[in-house]
Design an enzyme around this catalytic site. Sequence first.
Site, short mmCIF file in Angstrom:
data_model
loop_
_atom_site.label_atom_id
_atom_site.label_comp_id
_atom_site.label_asym_id
_atom_site.label_seq_id
_atom_site.Cartn_x
_atom_site.Cartn_y
_atom_site.Cartn_z
CG ASN A 1 25.20 14.94 11.43
OD1 ASN A 1 25.55 15.08 12.60
ND2 ASN A 1 24.55 13.86 10.99
CG HIS B 1 21.41 15.05 15.30
ND1 HIS B 1 22.67 15.58 15.39
CD2 HIS B 1 21.45 14.10 14.32
CE1 HIS B 1 23.45 14.98 14.51
NE2 HIS B 1 22.73 14.08 13.85
CB CYS C 1 23.74 11.58 15.52
SG CYS C 1 24.95 11.61 14.19
#
Length: 333
Positions: free
Chosen positions: A290, A260, A112
């Site tokens: 996500n 993020h 990520c």
Amino acid sequence: MIRTRLVGTGRCVPERVKTNDDIARRVDTSDEWIRTRTGIRKRHVLGEHETTSDMAVEAARQACASAGIAPADIECIVLATTTPDMPMPSCAIMTQHKLGIRGPAFDVGAACAGFTYGTTVVDGLIRGGLYRRVLFIGAEALSKFMDWDDRTTCILFGDGAGAVVAVADEQDVPASDPRARGILSSHLDGDGRFWADLNIPAGGTALPPSVETVTEGKHYLRMNGRVIFSQAVRNLSDACEQALRKVELSPDEVELVIPHQANLRIIDAVARRTRIPQDKFVVNLDEYGNTSAASIPIALDEAVRAGRVDEGTLLLHCGLGAGLTWGAVVVRW
Ligand code: ACO
């Protein structure tokens, strides 16, 4: 002095959608639990025969079109992912092939944190004088590595891709000067002691794929959510402060933060710690969940197309992922 400017953006998410209610039909959870603990309402997931590079290609085409640069004029492709189409070749080269162009192409793996790591790599390539036009893509399909019977992970992730075109620009002013445009600074960090708190155990050299690894579900993502949560809040806030300090900018001067998109509670906590007002944070995780390395460029593209980013807007990106790896990047548009 050469500086790296971001001049075009694009995004792509799969058509197929999984809502919280869809997930609650399979595991013991609820739309209410997922929304209040994460902020997520739904996520987009690839179909059986769709791949990460399919999304990357569409995001790349859009980014090139908005930059006014033909894909054939791109000199290098960098692609952040931990979910390539196959272990080799790279997802970047698959994307290059599907775009019908030639030239160097390689993946960056930082989960990520892939977008913050990747933009820093691209900035180095451009400022070092190697290339003048680089296509940088974050593309991820974690749905393919999800245990849809594990309620602690399957609620969180979705698939998608976002892309930017980065170009070399000659500038004579220091980064702290309001006339400086492009990537102004970055701060990357990592702490491998946390590798076991978020990983996909099998499929690599530690545990090559076998009947046993599949039977035991070791090809699925595993996560210790509480550890990642507390590490994310602390390290993302720290990275934002360090990246700004490097160019003598203060949190007050930041106009838009593109974090993020892991969990709304993490984003709120980072806003409090950095003292940057919450309404400056771009949030779209309700729609996508996500999407790992794709979440920042997807949110960036949405912000650009919604008119939230003008010439001169001071942006801050930050992301944390498996590793742990994390970073923040300061950009003046
Ligand atoms: N539905 C209902 N209950 C659940 C669910 C669910 N989907 N998931 C867990 N629970 C239960 C737990 O079993 C636990 O029950 P217990 O108290 O009886 O043991 C309770 O809810 C609380 O569990 P926690 O894990 O403490 O819940 P938390 O509030 O921490 O939320 C979450 C969990 C959403 C995973 C959170 O920890 C989180 O967002 N962590 C960070 C994840 C992240 O940022 N990842 C980013 C990197 S990803 C990458 O790099 C690829």
